[in-house]
Design an enzyme around this catalytic site. Structure first.
Site, PDB file in Angstrom:
ATOM      1  N   ASP A 145     -15.774 -20.489 -33.692  1.00 51.30           N
ATOM      2  CA  ASP A 145     -16.194 -19.570 -32.632  1.00 51.30           C
ATOM      3  C   ASP A 145     -15.690 -18.166 -32.934  1.00 51.30           C
ATOM      4  OD1 ASP A 145     -17.125 -18.554 -30.235  1.00 51.30           O
ATOM      5  OD2 ASP A 145     -15.616 -19.552 -28.986  1.00 51.30           O
TER       6      ASP A 145
ATOM      7  N   ASP B 147      -6.356 -17.744 -40.986  1.00 51.99           N
ATOM      8  CA  ASP B 147      -6.000 -16.336 -40.807  1.00 51.99           C
ATOM      9  C   ASP B 147      -6.483 -15.484 -41.974  1.00 51.99           C
ATOM     10  OD1 ASP B 147      -4.151 -17.946 -42.064  1.00 51.99           O
ATOM     11  OD2 ASP B 147      -2.413 -17.223 -40.948  1.00 51.99           O
TER      12      ASP B 147
HETATM   13 MG    MG Z   1     -18.085 -17.123 -28.865  1.00 46.20          MG
END
Ligand code: MG
Ligand code: NAI
Length: 348
Positions: free
Chosen positions: A245, A221
């Site tokens: 990602d 985070d």
């Molecule tokens: Mg992606």
């Protein structure tokens, strides 16, 4: 060299069309084969990744992939073909570079200028594990359909090879003149003590084998906030599948957004190159998708096959177009995909 081209859905064929023109211009001897995958392929053949496509991808030296449209609801028989391709070809390392855009007057659509040209430019790479984690596809329903469970798979083997890839990349960047090599190990082991606990343990073991490369660990985070706020503090960032990602989409804003963000999926002796973006149904068919991410994929592909001079030629032409235009609407311009592709080819 044999390249399997998989245009896919939505803007995939539009940006890959532009990238293939650039590839043909700079490396006319490259042999190209085209194959289908994605939602349209699923409609036509009942398979999102037809067996012929997988065979063509395996037979080629490299794959150039556009984007596919995967529905967010469950469709029987459909599985994301890019996730399947990465696993079938064992392309375990997803390499997502971001170089800060240093161009005044260039603003992302409906936003303020995102980069202060006076500030230190960022030059970082997100290295994302590509084969397991929460994207392992181990999901199921229990409790008569009222409980959904996704298994997050973390193995010592996959963790070790992705972290090693990150440290090797940091070392090669240092050799290429990039100062202060460092790998930031991103995890959430304070909550996911078992799964990210294993990733963290393995990552720290590997880090100790690279005394010449700095290392730090960071919770995911706070990593997201720092990638948004102070991207120049990062060099190589390594993360498990889903964290990588998401973090790479955060980071790509500094390079000009999704329209210019490209990635390499690397395995042992195999590679697939693709823009980070998806099929962009909101602009598909309008001829205004930014092809620069796909064109940068061509540069990455050429570089991977040790054609550094051709790769540099593509990069220089794309950088010149990025600086002076023409630009597609996502970068504040009003030009088309074809205008940008033509401009890159003219400047090769
Ligand atoms: Mg992606
Ligand atoms: P997206 O990346 O397709 O689009 C997000 C936003 O960025 C949209 O507003 C789009 O217009 C813009 N954008 C993306 N690429 C652009 C380009 N080259 N030029 C100009 N603007 C661009 O992500 P979204 O909308 O979340 O997903 C759409 C579909 O794509 C979904 O079906 C999703 O499953 C799929 N997808 C596929 C990926 C892949 O094949 N690797 C990766 C991400 C999403």
């Amino acid at each position: 060299m044999k390249v399997c081209v998989i245009p896919g859905d939505g803007i995939g064929p539009e940006v890959i069309g532009a990238a293939v023109e650039v590839l043909r211009a700079v490396a006319p001897a490259v042999e190209l084969t085209e194959a289908e995958a994605g939602w349209a392929a699923f409609q036509r053949h009942g398979a999102a990744l037809p067996t012929e496509t997988l065979a063509a991808a395996k037979a080629a030296d490299a794959v150039l992939f556009g984007a596919v449209a995967s529905p967010s609801h469950s469709v029987p028989g459909y599985r994301s073909p890019i996730v399947a391709l990465r696993r079938e070809l064992d392309l375990y390392a997803n390499i997502r570079p971001v170089v800060g855009l240093q161009i005044a007057n260039c603003r992302l659509q409906s936003s303020e200028p995102i980069h202060n040209p006076q500030s230190t430019i960022c030059n970082l790479v997100v290295v994302r594990e590509n084969t397991e984690g929460l994207y392992a596809g181990r999901e199921r329903l229990e409790d008569g359909g009222d409980t959904a469970i996704a298994e997050r798979v973390i193995t010592r083997r996959a963790s070790a090879r992705i972290v090693r890839a990150a440290f090797d990349l940091a070392r090669s960047r240092a050799v290429a003149g990039h100062p202060n090599p460092k790998v930031t190990i991103v995890h959430k082991a304070n909550v996911l003590r078992v799964s990210d606990g294993l990733f963290r343990t393995v990552a720290l073991e590997i880090a100790a084998q690279y005394p010449d490369i700095g290392s730090e660990e960071m919770l995911v985070d706070v990593a997201a906030m720092r990638l948004a706020q102070t991207p120049e503090r990062f060099d190589v960032v390594v993360a498990t599948n889903m964290f990588g990602d998401i973090l790479s989409d955060v980071a790509c804003i500094h390079g000009g957004g999704l329209g210019v963000a490209s990635s390499a999926n690397l395995g042992e002796g195999r590679a697939l190159f693709e823009p980070v973006h998806g099929a962009a149904p909101d602009i598909a068919g309008q001829g205004i998708a930014n092809p620069l991410a796909a064109i940068e994929c061509v540069a990455m592909l050429l570089e991977w096959r040790h054609r550094a001079a051709s790769a540099a030629q593509v990069r220089a032409a794309a950088a010149s177009v990025l600086a002076d235009g023409p630009r597609t609407p996502d970068m504040g311009g009003s030009s088309t995909t074809a205008d940008v592709a033509r401009a890159v080819i003219d400047r090769l």
